[in-house]
Design an enzyme around this catalytic site. Structure first.
Site, PDB file in Angstrom:
ATOM      1  NE  ARG A   1     -44.958  -1.180  22.099  1.00  0.00           N
ATOM      2  CZ  ARG A   1     -45.040  -1.671  20.879  1.00  0.00           C
ATOM      3  NH1 ARG A   1     -44.666  -0.926  19.838  1.00  0.00           N
ATOM      4  NH2 ARG A   1     -45.504  -2.891  20.668  1.00  0.00           N
ATOM      5  CG  ASP A   2     -48.184  -1.115  18.272  1.00  0.00           C
ATOM      6  OD1 ASP A   2     -48.033  -0.239  17.404  1.00  0.00           O
ATOM      7  OD2 ASP A   2     -47.995  -2.321  18.037  1.00  0.00           O
TER       8      ASP A   2
ATOM      9  CG  HIS B   1     -46.338   3.489  16.211  1.00  0.00           C
ATOM     10  ND1 HIS B   1     -45.151   4.017  15.768  1.00  0.00           N
ATOM     11  CD2 HIS B   1     -46.030   2.289  16.756  1.00  0.00           C
ATOM     12  CE1 HIS B   1     -44.167   3.163  16.028  1.00  0.00           C
ATOM     13  NE2 HIS B   1     -44.677   2.112  16.637  1.00  0.00           N
TER      14      HIS B   1
ATOM     15  CB  SER C   1     -44.476  -6.304  12.644  1.00  0.00           C
ATOM     16  OG  SER C   1     -43.844  -7.057  13.636  1.00  0.00           O
TER      17      SER C   1
ATOM     18  CG  HIS D   1     -47.859  -7.703  18.512  1.00  0.00           C
ATOM     19  ND1 HIS D   1     -47.814  -6.693  19.448  1.00  0.00           N
ATOM     20  CD2 HIS D   1     -47.805  -7.097  17.291  1.00  0.00           C
ATOM     21  CE1 HIS D   1     -47.728  -5.512  18.808  1.00  0.00           C
ATOM     22  NE2 HIS D   1     -47.724  -5.727  17.512  1.00  0.00           N
TER      23      HIS D   1
ATOM     24  CG  HIS E   1     -50.091  -4.603  13.531  1.00  0.00           C
ATOM     25  ND1 HIS E   1     -50.258  -3.270  13.779  1.00  0.00           N
ATOM     26  CD2 HIS E   1     -49.033  -4.986  14.284  1.00  0.00           C
ATOM     27  CE1 HIS E   1     -49.335  -2.843  14.628  1.00  0.00           C
ATOM     28  NE2 HIS E   1     -48.569  -3.865  14.956  1.00  0.00           N
TER      29      HIS E   1
ATOM     30  CE1 TYR F   1     -43.518  -2.442  10.884  1.00  0.00           C
ATOM     31  CE2 TYR F   1     -42.129  -0.556  10.373  1.00  0.00           C
ATOM     32  CZ  TYR F   1     -42.907  -1.270  11.264  1.00  0.00           C
ATOM     33  OH  TYR F   1     -43.077  -0.790  12.541  1.00  0.00           O
TER      34      TYR F   1
END
Lengths: 347, 347
Positions: free
Chosen positions: B14-15, B18, B168, B195, B197, B288
């Protein structure tokens, strides 16, 4: 925040030499040193990956000799200090002399975490010559915080202006760092340092934990260069420390530029540090990378997953030079648990 | 140790989509899912990187449609649960219906950290259909711990069985994670998740900090796959949690095998996550990644270092959709400090 002033030591031209099989040319070293000086790095360390005198059949020949490297790097540094590394037993007093004569500002003397006593004469010599001397305790994860302190006190007594906890196998969790660095910061009267490896993906976090626990001098490499999975990534470290509110001398964007504009074009994909299964299991087991190749061969012979052998070797606490124990340990494991050994190898 | 039982959610499918421009084939998804099931992963998440319905001109077309992916992955999972991601506004109830009918076990519903209220109906639908519903608060670094809690309580009220703090932009330090996760763990009656990054090199450490602060469900990807610098590297996370004394379900060596033997052969050097200057400055600024390309263009136009603009945008707290503010901010910066701007662009 325990201290707003952290000194950063960039080892791209020393620990990073491992990643390029010690093949940086003097010209490449000069370019990296110049970029780091522009970025106001506190200290640049330069030598063979295993310290001065490391260029040999045993440790791999470097592209040039220490004198050539020094002559290339020294003119590029204005405010940035130059450090050289020395491991007693590998480097000699002759090389130290050379480094002093050619313009090194400091010398870092590294021993196994329980063998600080072999470094007394080296500290004496460095101090006599008027250079700053730092002591590095390698593989500090293998000793209790109390033992690390006892050894650090020896180096302090010999004349170290800073003593480093080195996580040479990248085996520490942040709490392991805090325990060891914290105890040294409480008990020593000299500065405490920390040196990370990234085998458990904790290079930056462990360095931050070390600083929170009282370290005032820490190591890193541009792009995280270094043996195996590499060291703390210097440009990331600078950003993280700024974000965490610490006052650091190097310029964040300048260090980023040194990494991406100057260093990266010198590297191939193969030389970039990578957190792959090999480096991960070494960090997990807490075993130095010299064991990897032998363990793989022995694993095949005994039909064992080499990772199981490495974890067992880590539990026993093997150190460099004890590679002959791999076969003994594997033979015992294969003998003890033939069924388990077979199912592991089928994984 | 606050909780010995941590649930691990692998988002490689899923992630990680990307990182491969959403081009995993159904067969590749089946292979990765099978390896993760063999390794006893708790949950596998599968969908377009931007959730179901993300396959579009806006977000990039995936190699297959959601139904094809589900039909490939579902038969490979025995004990491992299957999650799908849904972003209200991108995914629709029709796709949720499809996922339920084809065998998804849970649905994670993600909103911007201050917009939980758009998810009420989606939670209602997921609960009605008998699936486990989790809520994800994206870009949680942009809100105070108190605001994150207020929004998390909305999701709890709507029927979330767990609410996640999502970093994120990879912009949090361990203390930022501890504050937010700790507050939620104290105040919610449902589970708290985290979660990460890796933009600041803290993916593993922040996840560990989240667990120490009370998170009982956390995310990762094999080899740290994911947008930009990627997510927490799952096989490393499993090893670190074991080393730290946590009880985790997945088998460490099995997850390592899934990463290196199954996933890595599907990737090219270009798709491997990398902590380069772009991802670093995004994490440092807390902006982002959609802003990067525009900011670079605007920087050229105004002769400004795009990094300076990104940091300024981060200070202002821009969110996705506000890309038109880049020019305003840059124009003001160029106007305010023409000298400074020039010297920066010469760096």
């Amino acid at each position: 925040m325990t201290d707003p002033d952290v000194r950063l030591v960039d080892m791209t031209l020393r620990d990073g030499m491992h990643a390029v099989d010690h093949q940086f040319t003097p010209e490449q070293m000069a370019d990296v040193a110049s970029a780091l000086d522009d970025a106001e790095m506190d200290v640049v360390e330069m030598s063979h990956g295993d310290g001065m005198g490391g260029s040999s059949i045993n440790y791999g020949f470097a592209a040039a000799d220490t004198g050539e490297y020094l002559d290339a790097v020294v003119p590029e540094l204005t405010d940035t200090k130059l450090s050289v590394l020395l491991l007693p037993g590998i480097g000699t007093v002759e090389e130290l002399d050379l480094a002093v004569d050619r313009g090194a500002d400091m010398c870092r003397i590294a021993t196994h975490v329980t063998e600080a006593d072999v470094s007394a004469e080296h500290f004496e010599f460095v101090n006599e010559r008027g250079l700053e001397a730092n002591g590095l305790l390698m593989l500090s994860h293998m000793a209790s915080p109390e033992t690390v302190l006892e050894q650090a006190k020896l180096m302090e007594e010999y004349g170290a202006e800073a003593v480093y906890v080195m996580d040479s196998a990248g085996a520490m969790l942040p709490e392991d760092v805090r325990e060891r660095v914290g105890l040294l910061a409480d008990e020593l009267s000299v500065d405490v340092g920390f040196h990370a490896h990234n085998n458990l993906g904790l290079g930056i976090a462990n360095t931050l934990a070390g600083i929170e626990a009282g370290a005032t001098t820490v190591d890193g490499c541009l792009r995280g260069l270094g043996a195996g999975s590499g060291n703390a990534q210097m440009e990331v470290l600078v950003g993280v420390l700024e974000k965490a509110g610490y006052d650091v001398e190097p310029d964040f964007f300048g260090v980023m530029d040194a990494a991406e504009d100057v260093l990266v074009p010198m590297l191939t994909e193969d030389t970039m540090p990578e957190l792959d299964n090999d480096s991960l299991v070494l960090g997990y087991a807490g075993v130095y990378s010299s064991f990897l190749r032998h363990t793989r061969r022995v694993g095949e012979r005994f039909d064992l997953d080499p990772r199981e052998i490495l974890v067992e070797l880590g539990d026993i606490g093997v150190v460099g030079g004890q590679e002959d124990m791999i076969t003994d340990v594997a033979a015992r494991m294969a003998d003890d648990e033939p069924a388990a050994a077979e199912s592991e190898s089928d994984d």
